[in-house]
Design a protein around this motif. Sequence first.
Motif, short mmCIF file in Angstrom:
data_model
loop_
_atom_site.label_atom_id
_atom_site.label_comp_id
_atom_site.label_asym_id
_atom_site.label_seq_id
_atom_site.Cartn_x
_atom_site.Cartn_y
_atom_site.Cartn_z
N SER A 1 6.07 -15.14 -5.18
CA SER A 1 4.74 -15.45 -4.68
C SER A 1 3.95 -14.15 -4.52
O SER A 1 4.18 -13.40 -3.58
CB SER A 1 4.83 -16.20 -3.34
OG SER A 1 5.48 -17.44 -3.49
N LEU A 2 3.04 -13.90 -5.45
CA LEU A 2 2.25 -12.67 -5.44
C LEU A 2 0.83 -12.98 -5.87
O LEU A 2 0.62 -13.86 -6.71
CB LEU A 2 2.86 -11.65 -6.41
CG LEU A 2 4.24 -11.07 -6.04
CD1 LEU A 2 4.83 -10.33 -7.23
CD2 LEU A 2 4.12 -10.15 -4.84
N PRO A 3 -0.15 -12.23 -5.31
CA PRO A 3 -0.02 -11.21 -4.26
C PRO A 3 0.30 -11.85 -2.91
O PRO A 3 0.03 -13.03 -2.69
CB PRO A 3 -1.38 -10.54 -4.25
CG PRO A 3 -2.32 -11.58 -4.74
CD PRO A 3 -1.55 -12.40 -5.73
N ASN A 4 0.85 -11.06 -2.02
CA ASN A 4 1.31 -11.56 -0.73
C ASN A 4 1.32 -10.42 0.26
O ASN A 4 1.87 -9.35 -0.03
CB ASN A 4 2.73 -12.14 -0.90
CG ASN A 4 3.13 -13.05 0.23
OD1 ASN A 4 2.77 -12.84 1.38
ND2 ASN A 4 3.91 -14.07 -0.08
N THR A 5 0.70 -10.62 1.42
CA THR A 5 0.66 -9.57 2.42
C THR A 5 1.93 -9.50 3.25
O THR A 5 2.11 -8.59 4.04
CB THR A 5 -0.55 -9.77 3.37
OG1 THR A 5 -0.43 -11.04 4.01
CG2 THR A 5 -1.85 -9.69 2.60
N ASP A 6 2.82 -10.49 3.09
CA ASP A 6 4.09 -10.51 3.82
C ASP A 6 5.20 -10.89 2.85
O ASP A 6 5.39 -12.05 2.53
CB ASP A 6 4.03 -11.49 4.99
CG ASP A 6 5.30 -11.50 5.84
OD1 ASP A 6 6.29 -10.86 5.42
OD2 ASP A 6 5.31 -12.16 6.88
N LEU A 7 5.93 -9.89 2.35
CA LEU A 7 6.95 -10.11 1.36
C LEU A 7 8.33 -10.37 1.95
O LEU A 7 9.28 -10.64 1.22
CB LEU A 7 7.04 -8.89 0.43
CG LEU A 7 5.82 -8.65 -0.46
CD1 LEU A 7 5.94 -7.31 -1.16
CD2 LEU A 7 5.66 -9.76 -1.48
N PHE A 8 8.45 -10.30 3.28
CA PHE A 8 9.77 -10.37 3.89
C PHE A 8 9.99 -11.62 4.74
O PHE A 8 11.05 -12.24 4.67
CB PHE A 8 10.02 -9.11 4.72
CG PHE A 8 10.16 -7.88 3.87
CD1 PHE A 8 11.39 -7.52 3.35
CD2 PHE A 8 9.07 -7.09 3.56
CE1 PHE A 8 11.54 -6.40 2.55
CE2 PHE A 8 9.20 -5.97 2.77
CZ PHE A 8 10.44 -5.62 2.26
N TRP A 9 9.02 -12.02 5.54
CA TRP A 9 9.23 -13.13 6.46
C TRP A 9 8.67 -14.45 5.96
O TRP A 9 9.10 -15.51 6.40
CB TRP A 9 8.64 -12.80 7.84
CG TRP A 9 9.48 -11.82 8.61
CD1 TRP A 9 10.55 -11.10 8.15
CD2 TRP A 9 9.33 -11.46 9.99
NE1 TRP A 9 11.06 -10.31 9.14
CE2 TRP A 9 10.33 -10.50 10.29
CE3 TRP A 9 8.45 -11.82 10.99
CZ2 TRP A 9 10.48 -9.93 11.55
CZ3 TRP A 9 8.58 -11.26 12.25
CH2 TRP A 9 9.59 -10.32 12.52
#
Length: 524
Positions: free
Chosen positions: A246-254
């Motif tokens: 899922s990109l772009p994404n401001t949260d890549l971890f949670w």
Amino acid sequence: MTQATTPVGLRRRDVLTRSAALAPALGSALTAPAVLAASRENAPVNDILDMSAVSLAKALRRKELSAREVMSAHLERVDALNPRFNAIVSRIDGDAALAQARRLDEDAAKGRFHGPLHGFPHAVKDTASTRGIASTQGSPILKDNVPDADSLVVARMRAAGAIFVGKSNVPEFALGSHSYNPVFGITRNAYDPRKSAGGSTGGGSVALALRMVPLADGSDFGGSLRNPAGWNNVFGFRPSWGRVPSLPNTDLFWQNFATSGPMGRHVEDVALLMSVQSGPDPRAPFAQDDDPALFAQPLARDWKGARIGWLGDLGGALPMEAGVLETCEKALGAFASLGMEVGEASLSEDAEAMWQTAVTLRHWSVGADLQGFYDDPETRRLMKPEAIWEVEGYKRQTAPQLVTASEGRTRIAKAFQKAFTRHDFLALPTAQVFPFDVDQHWPHEIAGRRMDSYHRWMEVTLPATMAALPVLAIPAGFGGAGNLPIGIQLIGPRNADLAVLQLGHAYEQASAWIAQARPPVLRA
């Protein structure tokens, strides 16, 4: 934190062998009064529209069909049916679409094919940022949002040769499993336009079922690729999380709940689109490294001796509308006909505990996305109550609550792992009710039990989401008072995406009624 000027889509979304024969279910579906009422005006017949996506791609590559012919046929179908069903919104000019198709034909004449979707008309789900086309998420806040760049999954489909003819309709902010919003209105079920199409990929599933497009893309958190597929007699696939970045994404971890995925009228078509959507990206730290070509291989496989476990209503914990379980259990006979062992299954984690875990984590995920809009009084007044409920739930959360929910999610994953020691695959209904009236926002009661939120009636989809498992929604048949469609969630172990598609393909081959059960408006 997301601000009110940032499109929300940048953050996420974007026993049982009673009968193998489904002829009675199909026959009643074809004569149900509620369905016949919708078929008085039939769509024009065009053989191109009934081709599978796989067959269509081969015909285009062999130059047996031109992209312009394919586009003309699909635009004619959209013009004929979309005014009644409202599946495709933000349509581009038809002449512009035909001009794009002509350019692809010119490239094909020179031996240049753009990819597996070369010349395919396609309507991108309206939660995905799409360059040059309004991407509204069904919200009046974003009704004028026209991105200047594609999200990753959209860019991959464009590069593969798809021609975007518009967007597919969704619920506002993709919240809920009924595709209505104040920007474009209601999308209606392909089998009965008086009923809900499901959601949030409601527009995509209806456009697909009515042959307006050969494939559909979608996204899924709480069943958005599963419930509308089940309600419109098509296949929808929620991949293992990380399979489609899922990109772009401001949260890549949670933010690891929602994922993009494909829909098709055939499982081979679903796999075709997966071969385009999936694959690693250096910007996505948890993306799967498998070659996308994995999904382009033949799906045939022997399933004799494999085991499938039926979870049903989770031991009586989930209320179900009369007919849902019976219809699904009858369909399970197809697996037995493949030589599989079909038996009852259970999960060790309590259903109510799983629900509370999912609600807490959904508040956190959705609330974080929408807080910027909520914090601005001007945009808050444009949000539907369900969106406000999610944000306010998020704002009340504490760190200990999130830790408890994360531990609960771990228990859910372990419960599935334990179940997979006894069964190779698991199965659940795609929804707890059949399609309901379009004027109803969501079911407030099932089998005498009150629903305490706008998505409680979709509780059946959330355990697999929490466990990040691959799930294929497969048509189960027709039932309930209106003889309407319902589906089965076919759930596999983590990263067993290909195996789930292979099993779904075998099920489809053993269930000839699926292709025969066309929407009433398409029957001559």
